[in-house]
Design an enzyme around this catalytic site. Structure first.
Site: not given
Ligand SMILES: Cc1cc2nc3c(=O)[nH]c(=O)nc-3n(C[C@H](O)[C@H](O)[C@H](O)COP(=O)(O)OP(=O)(O)OC[C@H]3O[C@@H](n4cnc5c(N)ncnc54)[C@H](O)[C@@H]3O)c2cc1C
Length: 320
Positions: A146, A149-150
């Protein structure tokens, strides 16, 4: 159809549930809060831990109202809110779902069953794995599925993206705004992504391509340090030094227990739009498990609210 013989104190006392929710990620938890507040007799079934993928995300930076929120903490708060509104959470994996007459029958792995008038499926999806050495060991330590997200954890570092479809290229473009260099590792000599995405990626100086290349292993001590890659034409094996690797080789929706019951798309997602209505009356699909453009916590939460409201309307029209 046999009567309910199920698991869990509260659930055993219920003749037939108004709503059974399968999956306790953000979509299922949100549905459970809305169902409880609507005074529906509801029960949520979760096969692992409440919070789903959110529970496994250490730092969430895009949940409105919190600049940083801890995934497990947010999961626990939502779980407590579900219980506060009277919806019980039963830790049990649903293996089978069928519909007879106007009722759904849910069966777990112990062959225990329960009946419900409506069902909200919120079982999510899981990223397809590369299945190479190092992938599991370094998950969360540089291996990610992701970028949204990261990605921010890799500012000014070199990363690799594995895949050649729309998601891989979209996420490469996203990461190129944050990191020093993105290397797209693709097993073919051409991308599957749409032309527009391809053109933007080819024009971006921070994105380079490693064609005809597969990943043999992800290497590093405690954190990702390099990929061992093989050129499938020359068979040459080399090391690609990177701090992170983002794997976009597809998702696998958790719909095995729904096959034959409800319409799925070619990738196995339940066909449903924002209304969460599916091809089966009384069956609603919320969160990552349904066909949609953006799979995130906020969109899953919205779906859960929609699904519980749709279930309430469905029951109301039938006099329940
Ligand atoms: C590494 C990673 C980081 C992410 N970070 C972010 C982020 O920062 N921000 C953001 O908005 N989104 C993020 N996402 C995406 C977000 O987590 C998902 O979009 C969201 O969790 C989807 O919610 P869901 O409830 O639909 O499904 P899930 O969260 O997948 O939950 C589904 C639940 O259903 C359960 N289940 C499955 N099958 C059954 C069954 N048969 N019986 C009972 N239970 C079952 C599972 O155990 C799981 O708990 C991230 C995803 C990943 C993988």
């Amino acid at each position: 159809m046999s009567g309910p013989i199920f698991i869990g104190a509260e659930c055993m006392n219920q003749e037939i549930f108004d709503v059974a929710i399968i999956g306790g990620g953000p979509a299922g938890l949100s549905a459970a809060i809305y169902a409880g507040r609507a005074h529906l007799r509801a029960c949520l079934f979760e096969g692992m831990s409440a919070g789903g993928q959110m529970f496994n995300t250490s730092t969430i930076e895009n949940f409105p109202g919190f600049s940083i929120v801890d995934g497990p903490e947010l999961s626990q708060k939502m779980e407590a809110q579900v219980r506060q509104w009277g919806t019980e959470i039963i830790y049990s994996h649903i293996a089978k779902l069928k519909r007879e007459a106007d009722l759904f029958e849910l069966t777990n792995y112990n062959e225990e069953t329960v009946l419900a008038r409506t069902v909200i499926v919120a079982a999510g999806s899981i990223p397809r794995k590369l299945q190479v050495p190092g992938e599991l060991e370094l998950a969360g330590q540089g291996v990610s599925y992701c970028a949204t997200c990261d990605g921010a954890f890799f500012r000014d570092k070199d990363v690799a993206i594995i895949g050649g479809g729309d998601s891989a290229i979209e996420e490469s473009l996203y990461l190129a705004r944050l990191v020093r260099q993105v290397t797209v590792v693709h097993r073919r000599d051409a991308l599957r992504a749409t032309k527009d995405l391809q053109e933007r990626a080819f024009a971006n100086p921070r994105i380079e391509f490693l064609w005809d290349t597969t990943v043999e292993a992800i290497e590093g001590h405690a954190r990702v340090e390099a990929l061992r890659v093989r050129n499938v034409k020359t068979q040459a094996v080399t090391a690609l030094p990177v701090a992170g690797v983002f794997i976009y080789i597809g998702m696998l929706p958790n719909t095995a227990f729904l096959e034959g019951l409800v319409e799925l798309d070619e990738y196995g997602y339940v066909v449903a739009d924002e209304s969460t209505l599916t091809s089966v009356p009384g069956l609603f699909a919320a969160g990552d498990i349904r066909t949609k453009d953006l799979r995130q916590i906020v969109t899953a939460l919205a779906d859960g609210a929609m699904a519980a409201t749709a279930a309430e309307r469905y029951l109301g029209k039938r006099g329940f």
